[in-house]
Design an enzyme around this catalytic site. Sequence first.
Site, PDB file in Angstrom:
ATOM      1  N   LYS A   1       0.853  -1.200   0.000  1.00  0.00           N
ATOM      2  CA  LYS A   1       0.000   0.000   0.000  1.00  0.00           C
ATOM      3  C   LYS A   1       0.880   1.237   0.000  1.00  0.00           C
ATOM      4  CE  LYS A   1      -4.500   0.983   0.426  1.00  0.00           C
ATOM      5  NZ  LYS A   1      -5.645   0.121   0.116  1.00  0.00           N
TER       6      LYS A   1
HETATM    7  N1  GLU Z   1      -7.530   0.171  -2.952  1.00  0.00           N
HETATM    8  C1  GLU Z   1      -8.308  -1.007  -3.189  1.00  0.00           C
HETATM    9  C2  GLU Z   1      -8.348  -1.902  -1.969  1.00  0.00           C
HETATM   10  O1  GLU Z   1      -8.119  -1.447  -0.865  1.00  0.00           O
HETATM   11  C3  GLU Z   1      -7.875  -1.737  -4.462  1.00  0.00           C
HETATM   12  C4  GLU Z   1      -6.477  -2.222  -4.497  1.00  0.00           C
HETATM   13  C5  GLU Z   1      -6.038  -2.757  -5.848  1.00  0.00           C
HETATM   14  O2  GLU Z   1      -6.840  -2.803  -6.747  1.00  0.00           O
HETATM   15  O3  GLU Z   1      -4.868  -3.121  -5.947  1.00  0.00           O
HETATM   16  O4  GLU Z   1      -8.652  -3.055  -2.047  1.00  0.00           O
END
Ligand code: GLU
Length: 420
Positions: free
Chosen positions: A106
């Site tokens: 992240k």
């Molecule tokens: N931000 C989204 C989540 O928390 C999507 C992450 C992604 O598609 O890699 O799942």
Amino acid sequence: MAKEYNPYKEVVEIIEEAAKKMSFSKKDYEVVKYPERELKVSIPVEMDDGSIQVFEGYRVQHSSSRGPCKGGIRYHQDVDMDEVKALAVWMSFKSALVNIPYGGGKGAVKVNSKKLSKNELKNLTRRYTAMILPLIGPERDIPAPDVGTDAEIMGWIMDTYSMFKGYTVSGVVTGKPIEIGGSLGRREATGRGVMFMTREILHRLGMPVIGTTVAIQGMGKVGGTAARLLYREGCKIIAVSDVSGALFCESGLDINEITEYISNNEQKTLAEYEARGVSHISNTELLTCRVDVLIPAALENQITSEIAADVKAKIIVEGANGPTTSNADKILLKNEKTIVPDILANAGGVVVSYFEWVQNIQSLTWDEDEVNRTLEKIMIRAFNEVWDCCEKSSTNMRTGAYMVALERIVNAKKLRGVFP
Ligand code: GLU
């Protein structure tokens, strides 16, 4: 954020609990409690008035045991390293739970993006991308949108990375605009997944979809889509909210009209929406209103121990990451609430991100129907696996989801062994 709340500590507690239930030894899962890499960067941006502002940015890679790290980039004024670490862990567990070949990561920038001009936002994004460049790439770590970021920003990330490489690398990031390698269905994917999971839990509990009452916190990419799709399925949406406040209507809100209202006013909020029978309520009133299903689809730390005892919904479907604190969780379980946990309920986004990446790597495109059908199949498979695990181990859905995911992560680690 409330002092009691540290999302990273909370997620480690859940991992410990799942590991205990599975009789894993400490040796099996100890490493899962720690991110593999944490990078903190300072991002200088030349503002439109000629001044320089320096923003703090992060990228955390929690696990690459099952494949490249995967996870969004958040732009929010309150983020810190512990939050990004927790979000990265959640991504590893989410990917493992839906069984796609990814680990978790992240990123974030501490910024209120609404206060930046488009030009400043673009420069911030390009410089941030340049600074995390050694970490990212289609086979190592693939960012995506999250709170405060969107397809346009993903396009800038793709372009910046490609400029450094000297050729176009569309698979470095997902959630891009369709014209430059984005996938059909990606924008709605998380909300669509929330709809599928709401439908599944209603079936399992013997409740009808039509006429079921729902309250949704958040009318953005996730909550807004879930609201529209559940409304279309026949649910009665009686409360919705956004950053500006919340709306309530006992006999059901007109979600199509509200969606249109939000996109057509300058602030893009529901603050001044008016209709017969609709009243404006507070965020806490929304979270505690009398409904069958509550869908928190905004940020972490929303259902806290202060309000948990007042939550009247029988079912909570977590559209956001980490909306329920662990103390609140205990209260809700004691009150016999059914919680479809975040790593299952909101996994639709990363599933379709995976489809986007697969399409990019193979240079082909899927039609929207194929995307949505395959998403549905994967989400239902994961739901059933969690449900079966809960029945077998007599546990709640959060612990069950972590057990299914942890087993996959631990197995991958065991098979690979510890280097050197
Ligand atoms: N931000 C989204 C989540 O928390 C999507 C992450 C992604 O598609 O890699 O799942």
